[in-house]
Design a protein around this motif. Structure first.
Motif, PDB file in Angstrom:
ATOM      1  N   GLN A 444      32.918  50.672  32.531  1.00  0.00           N
ATOM      2  CA  GLN A 444      33.818  50.104  32.673  1.00  0.00           C
ATOM      3  C   GLN A 444      34.920  48.906  32.188  1.00  0.00           C
ATOM      4  O   GLN A 444      33.988  47.429  32.541  1.00  0.00           O
ATOM      5  N   ARG A 445      35.969  48.670  31.770  1.00  0.00           N
ATOM      6  CA  ARG A 445      36.222  47.864  31.497  1.00  0.00           C
ATOM      7  C   ARG A 445      37.705  47.113  32.060  1.00  0.00           C
ATOM      8  O   ARG A 445      38.513  48.152  32.461  1.00  0.00           O
ATOM      9  N   TYR A 446      37.376  45.725  32.912  1.00  0.00           N
ATOM     10  CA  TYR A 446      38.564  45.825  33.963  1.00  0.00           C
ATOM     11  C   TYR A 446      38.611  44.791  33.616  1.00  0.00           C
ATOM     12  O   TYR A 446      38.541  43.623  33.243  1.00  0.00           O
ATOM     13  N   PHE A 447      40.422  44.316  34.221  1.00  0.00           N
ATOM     14  CA  PHE A 447      41.006  43.523  33.932  1.00  0.00           C
ATOM     15  C   PHE A 447      41.533  43.101  35.432  1.00  0.00           C
ATOM     16  O   PHE A 447      42.105  43.642  36.422  1.00  0.00           O
ATOM     17  N   THR A 476      36.976  41.266  32.602  1.00  0.00           N
ATOM     18  CA  THR A 476      38.659  40.009  32.879  1.00  0.00           C
ATOM     19  C   THR A 476      38.577  39.573  33.885  1.00  0.00           C
ATOM     20  O   THR A 476      39.898  40.315  34.430  1.00  0.00           O
ATOM     21  N   ILE A 477      38.435  38.780  34.485  1.00  0.00           N
ATOM     22  CA  ILE A 477      39.708  38.047  35.375  1.00  0.00           C
ATOM     23  C   ILE A 477      40.478  36.612  35.324  1.00  0.00           C
ATOM     24  O   ILE A 477      39.998  35.712  34.118  1.00  0.00           O
ATOM     25  N   LEU A 502      38.274  25.177  39.030  1.00  0.00           N
ATOM     26  CA  LEU A 502      38.814  26.364  38.682  1.00  0.00           C
ATOM     27  C   LEU A 502      38.457  27.975  39.701  1.00  0.00           C
ATOM     28  O   LEU A 502      37.436  28.394  40.236  1.00  0.00           O
ATOM     29  N   LYS A 503      39.610  28.613  40.401  1.00  0.00           N
ATOM     30  CA  LYS A 503      38.880  29.430  40.376  1.00  0.00           C
ATOM     31  C   LYS A 503      37.954  30.479  39.998  1.00  0.00           C
ATOM     32  O   LYS A 503      36.542  31.206  41.101  1.00  0.00           O
ATOM     33  N   SER A 504      38.805  31.130  39.706  1.00  0.00           N
ATOM     34  CA  SER A 504      37.862  31.998  38.509  1.00  0.00           C
ATOM     35  C   SER A 504      36.834  31.577  37.767  1.00  0.00           C
ATOM     36  O   SER A 504      35.982  32.786  37.785  1.00  0.00           O
ATOM     37  N   ARG A 505      36.394  30.468  37.157  1.00  0.00           N
ATOM     38  CA  ARG A 505      35.283  29.911  36.375  1.00  0.00           C
ATOM     39  C   ARG A 505      34.443  29.832  38.491  1.00  0.00           C
ATOM     40  O   ARG A 505      33.139  30.617  37.627  1.00  0.00           O
ATOM     41  N   ALA A 506      34.449  29.745  38.995  1.00  0.00           N
ATOM     42  CA  ALA A 506      33.747  29.093  40.125  1.00  0.00           C
ATOM     43  C   ALA A 506      33.182  31.320  40.937  1.00  0.00           C
ATOM     44  O   ALA A 506      32.188  31.104  41.134  1.00  0.00           O
ATOM     45  N   ALA A 507      34.439  31.669  40.506  1.00  0.00           N
ATOM     46  CA  ALA A 507      33.798  33.317  41.245  1.00  0.00           C
ATOM     47  C   ALA A 507      33.265  34.163  40.333  1.00  0.00           C
ATOM     48  O   ALA A 507      32.507  34.393  40.924  1.00  0.00           O
ATOM     49  N   ALA A 508      33.470  33.459  38.685  1.00  0.00           N
ATOM     50  CA  ALA A 508      32.969  34.382  38.394  1.00  0.00           C
ATOM     51  C   ALA A 508      31.509  33.705  38.031  1.00  0.00           C
ATOM     52  O   ALA A 508      30.464  34.820  38.619  1.00  0.00           O
ATOM     53  N   GLY A 509      30.826  32.476  38.829  1.00  0.00           N
ATOM     54  CA  GLY A 509      29.825  32.131  38.773  1.00  0.00           C
ATOM     55  C   GLY A 509      28.890  32.313  40.104  1.00  0.00           C
ATOM     56  O   GLY A 509      27.554  33.030  40.407  1.00  0.00           O
ATOM     57  N   ALA A 510      29.592  32.927  40.829  1.00  0.00           N
ATOM     58  CA  ALA A 510      29.280  33.085  42.587  1.00  0.00           C
ATOM     59  C   ALA A 510      29.088  34.677  42.116  1.00  0.00           C
ATOM     60  O   ALA A 510      27.990  35.260  42.181  1.00  0.00           O
ATOM     61  N   VAL A 511      29.390  35.270  41.827  1.00  0.00           N
ATOM     62  CA  VAL A 511      29.267  37.145  41.549  1.00  0.00           C
ATOM     63  C   VAL A 511      27.911  37.201  40.535  1.00  0.00           C
ATOM     64  O   VAL A 511      26.994  38.387  41.007  1.00  0.00           O
ATOM     65  N   LYS A 512      27.988  36.273  39.692  1.00  0.00           N
ATOM     66  CA  LYS A 512      26.905  36.699  38.823  1.00  0.00           C
ATOM     67  C   LYS A 512      25.415  36.302  39.153  1.00  0.00           C
ATOM     68  O   LYS A 512      24.548  36.953  39.048  1.00  0.00           O
ATOM     69  N   ASP A 521      34.427  37.727  32.489  1.00  0.00           N
ATOM     70  CA  ASP A 521      35.444  36.735  31.307  1.00  0.00           C
ATOM     71  C   ASP A 521      35.404  36.034  32.412  1.00  0.00           C
ATOM     72  O   ASP A 521      36.510  36.871  32.577  1.00  0.00           O
ATOM     73  N   ALA A 522      35.807  35.041  31.848  1.00  0.00           N
ATOM     74  CA  ALA A 522      36.850  33.976  33.502  1.00  0.00           C
ATOM     75  C   ALA A 522      38.180  32.932  32.350  1.00  0.00           C
ATOM     76  O   ALA A 522      37.703  32.390  31.444  1.00  0.00           O
ATOM     77  N   HIS A 523      39.339  33.752  32.719  1.00  0.00           N
ATOM     78  CA  HIS A 523      40.352  33.186  32.365  1.00  0.00           C
ATOM     79  C   HIS A 523      41.041  32.092  33.417  1.00  0.00           C
ATOM     80  O   HIS A 523      40.822  32.303  34.882  1.00  0.00           O
ATOM     81  N   GLU A 524      42.072  31.125  33.076  1.00  0.00           N
ATOM     82  CA  GLU A 524      43.072  30.125  34.117  1.00  0.00           C
ATOM     83  C   GLU A 524      43.484  30.783  33.394  1.00  0.00           C
ATOM     84  O   GLU A 524      44.668  29.685  33.554  1.00  0.00           O
ATOM     85  N   ASN A 525      44.769  31.599  33.021  1.00  0.00           N
ATOM     86  CA  ASN A 525      45.710  31.849  32.626  1.00  0.00           C
ATOM     87  C   ASN A 525      47.391  32.091  34.016  1.00  0.00           C
ATOM     88  O   ASN A 525      46.321  32.728  34.296  1.00  0.00           O
ATOM     89  N   ARG A 526      47.833  32.326  33.095  1.00  0.00           N
ATOM     90  CA  ARG A 526      48.814  32.622  34.262  1.00  0.00           C
ATOM     91  C   ARG A 526      49.663  34.061  33.914  1.00  0.00           C
ATOM     92  O   ARG A 526      49.585  34.151  32.325  1.00  0.00           O
TER      93      ARG A 526
END
Length: 557
Positions: A444-447, A476-477, A502-512, A521-526
């Motif tokens: 699955q490809r999710y955002f 992608t988050i 950044l929340k997105s990058r820290a969260a991505a590392g934690a679940v990895k 893939d972590a982004h920091e965009n609105r």
């Protein structure tokens, strides 16, 4: 305002770290938080359900958490135990040993330790205010439950079986609820008070009071009938949306004008039955009124599962017709052997429900364990603080809607050969949904938008489910926020070292770390007009789904 927090001994003043617990203080209040800080919690069984309970309770700020589980971690635990890794399995650590350090990192104020003994002696339970059982067999639950009931130790027993969950609470024979709802006391301006036997009170300008029969009230700023000002709480009877009676006021002065009527939260004494007594005389909290009769069915299904396990020393094999037939035989025999006047005897057994219960009982599904574990953690806070109304006493939840059909079929939806354990981390989930579903989930490809409190929980579940771990899969988050100290109380993927990151990058590392196979893939965009060039039509056409993890309406829009 609340003072800064340090977790102190019971004989010292307990003050609260507003920076860490600000959101929780708004809900629980300082007094409830102090009571929680005087409570030692024991959690027995550190599978997917147990670790979810432990995670939430440690974040909440109790005095201490003790873990007990002598089972050695296996590959099967990787289905839902998010704090056990493949390395822990290779080292043959017990489940409690494997996850203690990661749980302890969640909150430096809460000491977290392991009891390494294989079996606890009953007297050891006296050290704790709340005992939680998640994987104990029926006989052990009753033995421990009776001891806890007789020694005023609050007990919560919980478990999951595939797509079904069960919770039992026993908080003793004299449990006091200080605040049943946690809501602010109601307050209304009054227009008149009758000098009569009923003492009818009318609200100002036809204002609806919102009271219920049996509520208690007091008064302030009343002109004339001053006996009501700061009076002892008076029990009311509602006579209409703008009027209620407070009892005899004939000996009071004449009412002249004005006044405020304020609701008084009165302590409620609640009596709980022991597990032994409650099994045959249950009280159910209904989770879904569309399935009003489901709790009584699930109550006896779980008992039949205990009997099956006692007889076969194993759970029914997933989607196995032979094992399911044996389970149905045990179920019918158990029900038939109940006395005619038994309160749990079923007039009609829902055989299709029973079959699907047996088909999936061996499964381990992170989403069901997350829900049941979160509810159990809430019940622990209620047991410690006396705030909010606890479950009295049984709670059942099922999610059979997750299967491919919304109605039960006569034949198994999945071939038994497609659900046989393969010694892989997703076996617990394959036991419920089959191999084909797991393969589809992997690609699955999710955002996902938002990596705060909701996002952390979703990411943990996605990683354990095996979402986007396949060659075509991608998650992608995006989240533009950085981590603050107050986030650490509920956004469990973050630690003190992550503050200002950044929340997105820290969260991505934690679940990895939880599942190294997830493609994230972590982004920091609105997400908005300014990023339409990034999140354009082509981006969305390539997705299978979008998860909204935002906590406010404007952002969701």
């Amino acid at each position: 305002r609340f003072a800064n927090y340090c977790m102190c001994d019971m004989d010292k003043e307990i003050v609260i770290d507003e920076g860490l617990y600000s959101r929780q203080l708004y809900v629980m209040g300082a007094e409830s938080m102090k009571k929680m800080n005087q409570s030692n919690i024991l959690i027995c069984g550190l599978g997917g359900l147990g670790v979810e309970v432990a995670k939430n309770v440690i974040l909440s700020g109790v005095k201490s958490v003790t873990l007990h589980d002598s089972k050695v971690a296996t590959v099967n635990d990787l289905s839902s135990q998010f704090y056990i890794t493949a390395d822990d399995v290779a080292k043959k650590l017990t489940r409690a040993q494997a996850c203690r350090a990661r749980l302890a990192e969640l909150n430096n104020y809460v000491p977290t330790k392991v009891l390494d003994t294989k079996e606890l002696q009953l007297n050891e339970y006296k050290e704790f205010q709340v005992v939680v059982l998640t994987e104990s067999d029926a006989k052990e639950q009753i033995k421990i439950g009776q001891f806890c009931h007789e020694n005023s130790i609050k007990l919560i027993s919980a478990r999951t079986a595939g797509l079904c969950g069960q919770i039992f609470c026993d908080f003793g024979e004299e449990f006091v609820i200080s605040d049943a709802t946690g809501e602010e006391p109601l307050c209304v301006m009054i227009q008149a008070v009758e000098k009569s036997e009923q003492g009818l009170v009318t609200c100002l300008e036809e204002t609806r009071h919102g009271f219920e029969d049996g509520d208690y009230v007091t008064f302030t700023e009343v002109d004339g009938m001053t006996e009501l000002n700061s009076c002892a709480p008076r029990k009311i009877k509602v006579v209409g949306p703008v009027g209620f009676s407070i009892g005899d006021t004939r000996n009071f002065s004449d009412y002249i004008s004005g006044g405020m009527c304020v609701q008084v939260k009165m302590p409620q004494l609640v009596k709980f039955k022991s597990l032994r007594d409650s099994i045959d005389d249950p009280e159910f909290l209904i989770s879904d009124f569309a399935k009003f009769d489901r709790p009584s069915q699930l109550h006896i299904l779980f008992q039949a599962l205990d009997s099956y396990m006692y007889e076969k020393r194993a759970l029914p094999r997933p989607w196995n017709p032979e094992d399911t037939a044996t389970f149905l035989s045990i179920l019918k025999k158990s029900n038939d052997n109940l006395p005619a006047d038994s309160k749990i005897k079923l007039e009609t057994i829902d055989e299709k429900l029973a079959k699907h219960f047996a088909y999936t009982a061996s499964g381990s599904v992170i989403s069901m364990q997350s829900v049941i574990g979160s509810i159990v953690a809430q019940e622990i806070l209620k047991a410690c603080s006396g705030k909010f109304t606890p479950i009295k006493q049984w709670f059942y939840l099922d999610a059979f809607e997750c299967l491919s059909s919304f109605t039960f079929t006569d034949e198994p939806m999945i071939n038994a050969s497609d659900a046989v354990p393969q010694g892989q981390r997703y076996d617990g989930q394959v036991a419920v949904f089959g191999k084909a579903f797991q393969e589809k989930l992997a690609n699955q490809r999710y955002f996902m938008v938002g990596a705060g409190a909701i996002g952390c929980e979703l990411l943990k579940n996605f990683a354990m489910l095996g979402l986007s771990v396949g060659p075509k899969g991608k998650l992608t988050i995006t989240d533009m926020d950085t981590i603050e100290k107050s986030n650490l109380n509920r956004q469990f993927l973050f630690r003190s070292k992550d503050i200002n990151q950044l929340k997105s990058r820290a969260a991505a590392g934690a679940v990895k770390a939880m599942n190294p196979d997830i493609n994230i893939d972590a982004h920091e965009n609105r997400v908005g007009e300014e990023t339409e060039s990034v999140y354009n039509d082509e981006f969305f056409k390539d997705l299978n789904g979008v998860a909204n993890a935002l906590d406010n309406l404007d952002a969701r829009r």
